[in-house]
Enzyme design. Structure first.
Site, PDB file in Angstrom:
ATOM      1  N   ILE A   5    -112.418  -2.126 150.183  1.00 13.61           N
ATOM      2  CA  ILE A   5    -112.955  -1.448 148.995  1.00 13.61           C
ATOM      3  C   ILE A   5    -113.311  -2.466 147.908  1.00 13.61           C
ATOM      4  CG2 ILE A   5    -112.506   0.304 147.225  1.00 13.61           C
ATOM      5  CD1 ILE A   5    -110.404   1.529 149.182  1.00 13.61           C
ATOM      6  N   LEU A  12    -106.428 -13.285 150.987  1.00 13.39           N
ATOM      7  CA  LEU A  12    -106.992 -13.138 152.334  1.00 13.39           C
ATOM      8  C   LEU A  12    -105.953 -12.695 153.360  1.00 13.39           C
ATOM      9  CD1 LEU A  12    -109.442 -16.209 152.385  1.00 13.39           C
ATOM     10  CD2 LEU A  12    -109.911 -13.857 151.691  1.00 13.39           C
ATOM     11  N   GLY A  55    -107.940  -9.261 153.595  1.00 16.01           N
ATOM     12  CA  GLY A  55    -109.359  -9.417 153.222  1.00 16.01           C
ATOM     13  C   GLY A  55    -109.997 -10.572 153.972  1.00 16.01           C
ATOM     14  N   ASP A  98    -102.605 -15.881 145.390  1.00 12.35           N
ATOM     15  CA  ASP A  98    -101.715 -14.737 145.531  1.00 12.35           C
ATOM     16  C   ASP A  98    -101.403 -14.212 144.128  1.00 12.35           C
ATOM     17  OD1 ASP A  98     -99.365 -13.099 145.927  1.00 12.35           O
ATOM     18  OD2 ASP A  98     -99.228 -14.047 147.907  1.00 12.35           O
ATOM     19  N   ALA A 148    -105.697  -5.330 144.794  1.00 16.47           N
ATOM     20  CA  ALA A 148    -104.829  -6.044 145.753  1.00 16.47           C
ATOM     21  C   ALA A 148    -103.553  -5.249 145.997  1.00 16.47           C
ATOM     22  CB  ALA A 148    -104.480  -7.429 145.212  1.00 16.47           C
ATOM     23  N   TYR A 167     -94.016   2.854 149.521  1.00 17.06           N
ATOM     24  CA  TYR A 167     -95.394   2.669 149.026  1.00 17.06           C
ATOM     25  C   TYR A 167     -95.682   3.643 147.884  1.00 17.06           C
ATOM     26  CZ  TYR A 167    -100.575   2.837 149.243  1.00 17.06           C
ATOM     27  OH  TYR A 167    -101.917   2.834 148.949  1.00 17.06           O
ATOM     28  N   ASN A 220    -108.529   9.434 151.194  1.00 16.83           N
ATOM     29  CA  ASN A 220    -108.757   8.539 152.353  1.00 16.83           C
ATOM     30  C   ASN A 220    -110.175   8.001 152.287  1.00 16.83           C
ATOM     31  OD1 ASN A 220    -106.499   8.903 154.732  1.00 16.83           O
ATOM     32  ND2 ASN A 220    -106.582  10.544 153.235  1.00 16.83           N
TER      33      ASN A 220
END
Ligand SMILES: NC(=O)c1ccc[n+]([C@@H]2O[C@H](COP(=O)([O-])OP(=O)(O)OC[C@H]3O[C@@H](n4cnc5c(N)ncnc54)[C@H](O)[C@@H]3O)[C@@H](O)[C@H]2O)c1
Length: 282
Positions: free
Chosen positions: A14, A35, A38, A58, A81, A150, A179
């Site tokens: 996204i 990464l 990603g 990071d 992120a 989460y 979603n």
């Protein structure tokens, strides 16, 4: 020049679309991504843009993030992120906590020193919605249910943001995504059903769908095209709302209908590849 926006997770599925939108809209964009999921491929066309910078870092690295804020001085933060798997958050709650909450808190520390104007925080509609019984529907007014680490870290992030926005005088918007599907989506995890089916159908491989006595077409979800999510981000970058917005269609789509739609798109039939969508009854 419109604004300087820091996009975290900008090399992800996204986030890379969000970076493209900001470049098209005339923003100066700094994308920070470690990464972990990603890919540079997702942003390779943007790397040629003068107004786009990619830093592999990071967000938990507070010294590095502070240096990025000091040199770039963003006025908007768009925070994508995250570790995004409910299942992984149960298996390794410390990893989830460190990225999804610890990473956000690093950004909030940076903002104390280098003030911003707006913060866009991505949360989850699905993970915070309650378990639905029968024909009941989720409502925006439902109290968030915290049924996984989460969900807890995403929701705690919303609350931290609310406190820091009023204390440090910036505007914010929380976007709770349903979603999301679209180009560059990773074909794995709880949300990756569309690319999983596309890959299987194109490779002439069968897919396994779980169905239940009360859900003969499998479980249902609210699926949103990534372009619509990008548009939501564009709008709240112009005008923050200082509250939570759910980004969804409001339509319940069954997994078997998704599968059949993809078959139609590729003009395939189940028997074309010798297999079929195997519906496993639970
Ligand atoms: N995909 C969905 O359907 C969905 C639904 C609800 C919410 N979300 C949220 O949307 C956001 C983006 O999800 P996505 O589907 O694009 O996933 P993604 O995995 O493609 O993107 C996440 C990006 O964050 C980066 N990242 C992870 N940890 C990092 C760290 N510590 N420092 C720097 N970068 C880091 C990854 O490398 C990746 O590029 C996430 O916050 C996710 O929780 C996604």
């Amino acid at each position: 020049m419109k604004n300087r926006v820091l996009v975290t997770g900008g090399a992800g599925f996204i986030g890379s679309h969000i970076c493209e939108m900001y470049i098209e809209e005339g923003y100066e964009v700094l994308c920070v991504d470690n990464l972990s999921s990603g890919k540079v491929d997702n942003i390779c066309l943007l790397l040629a843009e003068e107004r786009f910078t990619f830093v592999e870092a990071d967000i938990k690295d507070s010294a590095k993030m502070m240096a990025i804020f000091e040199s770039f001085r963003p006025n908007i933060i768009n925070h994508h992120a995250a570790q995004k798997s409910v299942v992984s958050s149960i298996e390794d709650p410390i990893y989830d906590l460190n990225i999804n909450l610890g990473g956000l808190l690093v950004l909030l520390r940076c903002i104390q020193k280098f003030p911003i104007e707006k913060f866009i925080y991505v949360s989850s509609g699905g993970a915070l919605s309650k378990v639905i019984e029968g024909t009941e529907k989720s409502k925006e007014s439902d109290t968030p249910q915290l049924l996984s680490p989460y969900a807890i870290t995403k929701y705690a992030g919303e609350k931290y943001l609310d406190i820091y926005a009023s204390t440090y005088g910036f505007e914010y918007t929380v976007l709770r995504y349903a979603n999301i599907y679209g180009p560059r989506q990773i074909p794995d995890g709880e949300c990756g059903v569309v690319p999983i089916f596309v890959n299987n159908i194109l490779a002439n491989k069968p897919s396994v769908l779980m169905t239940y006595a009360d859900m003969p077409k499998g479980c249902t979800r609210d699926y949103v095209y990534v372009g619509d999510v990008v548009e939501a981000n564009r709008l709240v970058s112009e005008k923050a709302v200082n509250t939570v917005l759910n980004i969804g269609t409001g339509d319940e789509i069954a997994i078997l209908d998704i599968y059949n739609t993809i078959l139609d798109v590729f003009e395939k039939k189940c028997y074309d590849y010798g297999g079929r969508a195997t519906c496993r009854r639970c």
